[in-house]
Design an enzyme around this catalytic site. Structure first.
Site, PDB file in Angstrom:
ATOM      1  N   ARG A   1      -6.531   2.042  -3.152  1.00  7.54           N
ATOM      2  CA  ARG A   1      -5.543   1.320  -2.357  1.00  7.54           C
ATOM      3  C   ARG A   1      -5.645  -0.184  -2.593  1.00  7.54           C
ATOM      4  O   ARG A   1      -6.724  -0.721  -2.831  1.00  7.54           O
ATOM      5  CB  ARG A   1      -5.683   1.650  -0.868  1.00  7.54           C
ATOM      6  CG  ARG A   1      -6.920   1.184  -0.122  1.00  7.54           C
ATOM      7  CD  ARG A   1      -8.194   1.956  -0.403  1.00  7.54           C
ATOM      8  NE  ARG A   1      -8.161   3.364  -0.073  1.00  7.54           N
ATOM      9  CZ  ARG A   1      -8.507   3.832   1.137  1.00  7.54           C
ATOM     10  NH1 ARG A   1      -8.944   3.023   2.062  1.00  7.54           N
ATOM     11  NH2 ARG A   1      -8.454   5.111   1.373  1.00  7.54           N
TER      12      ARG A   1
ATOM     13  N   ARG B   1       0.827  -1.209   0.000  1.00  9.71           N
ATOM     14  CA  ARG B   1       0.000   0.000   0.000  1.00  9.71           C
ATOM     15  C   ARG B   1       0.858   1.255   0.000  1.00  9.71           C
ATOM     16  O   ARG B   1       1.795   1.377   0.786  1.00  9.71           O
ATOM     17  CB  ARG B   1      -0.920   0.023   1.220  1.00  9.71           C
ATOM     18  CG  ARG B   1      -1.751   1.301   1.265  1.00  9.71           C
ATOM     19  CD  ARG B   1      -2.911   1.179   2.204  1.00  9.71           C
ATOM     20  NE  ARG B   1      -3.664   2.420   2.275  1.00  9.71           N
ATOM     21  CZ  ARG B   1      -4.725   2.584   3.034  1.00  9.71           C
ATOM     22  NH1 ARG B   1      -5.161   1.593   3.781  1.00  9.71           N
ATOM     23  NH2 ARG B   1      -5.363   3.732   3.049  1.00  9.71           N
TER      24      ARG B   1
ATOM     25  N   ASP C   1      -9.206  -1.968   8.664  1.00 13.75           N
ATOM     26  CA  ASP C   1      -9.648  -1.110   9.773  1.00 13.75           C
ATOM     27  C   ASP C   1     -10.197  -1.966  10.910  1.00 13.75           C
ATOM     28  O   ASP C   1     -10.916  -2.946  10.658  1.00 13.75           O
ATOM     29  CB  ASP C   1     -10.772  -0.176   9.308  1.00 13.75           C
ATOM     30  CG  ASP C   1     -10.332   0.796   8.233  1.00 13.75           C
ATOM     31  OD1 ASP C   1      -9.168   1.244   8.276  1.00 13.75           O
ATOM     32  OD2 ASP C   1     -11.147   1.106   7.342  1.00 13.75           O
TER      33      ASP C   1
ATOM     34  N   ASP D   1      -6.895  -1.980   2.560  1.00 13.48           N
ATOM     35  CA  ASP D   1      -7.196  -1.163   3.744  1.00 13.48           C
ATOM     36  C   ASP D   1      -7.725  -2.117   4.803  1.00 13.48           C
ATOM     37  O   ASP D   1      -8.597  -2.936   4.512  1.00 13.48           O
ATOM     38  CB  ASP D   1      -8.263  -0.129   3.362  1.00 13.48           C
ATOM     39  CG  ASP D   1      -8.658   0.789   4.503  1.00 13.48           C
ATOM     40  OD1 ASP D   1      -7.772   1.281   5.221  1.00 13.48           O
ATOM     41  OD2 ASP D   1      -9.875   1.027   4.664  1.00 13.48           O
TER      42      ASP D   1
END
Ligand code: X6L
Ligand code: MG
Ligand code: MG
Length: 149
Positions: free
Chosen positions: A87, A78, A92, A90
């Site tokens: 991207r 990334r 989270d 990701d």
């Protein structure tokens, strides 16, 4: 401790990045179906995302788990340039049993997840009863309501 991660990719071999990340995680107890979703926010012209949610049974506290998330993103090559830009991966933290946490770089539950269909739809598939303090309804009811927004 239980934790929920949200993963997204909209660059390169999206499915392979998700597969690699899930394969590297320890303590995976559930993986949602893969959703192909329109990008929300960010620059015009970026491609659609693949999004999933993963449930973990983990010994890692939220701060340590955040380190794992960042390592997975780095392993996917990334590159951070544009805010909300495309991207490869990701990752989270959406929720962690050891929360809530409200620090500048780490907020649990994720403060914006409740509004995002690309998070709530896969989340409701594996954690329909999730209902952190501050939510008006549990995940399953919420995604039904987001459905027509
Ligand atoms: C008003 C203004 C309302 C901004 C919403 C929402 C901005 C979400 C950024 C917003 C707003 C974001 C993904 C994505 C991103 C993803 C899909 C973001 C930050 N990540 N779209 N956009 N999936 N479908 O994983 O989430 S970038
Ligand atoms: Mg995100
Ligand atoms: Mg992120």
């Amino acid at each position: 401790m239980r934790a929920l991660l949200g993963l997204g990719s909209n660059l390169g071999d999206r499915r392979a990045y998700l597969r690699e990340a899930v394969g590297s995680l320890k303590g995976v107890v559930a993986v949602s179906p893969v959703y192909e979703t329109e990008p929300v926010g960010g620059p015009d012209g970026q491609g659609p995302y693949l999004n999933i949610v993963v449930e973990l049974d983990t010994d890692l506290d939220p701060r340590a788990l955040l380190g794992v998330c960042h390592r997975l993103e780095a392993a996917a090559g990334r590159v951070r340039d544009e805010r909300w830009g495309p991207r490869t991966l990701d990752v989270d933290i959406l929720w962690h049993e050891a929360g809530p946490i409200d620090e500048p770089d780490l907020q649990i539950p994720h403060p914006r997840m409740y509004e995002r269909r690309f998070v709530m739809a896969p989340l409701a598939d594996i954690a329909p009863d999730l209902a952190p303090d501050g939510w008006a309804e549990r995940a399953e009811g919420r995604v039904a309501r987001l459905g027509w927004l």
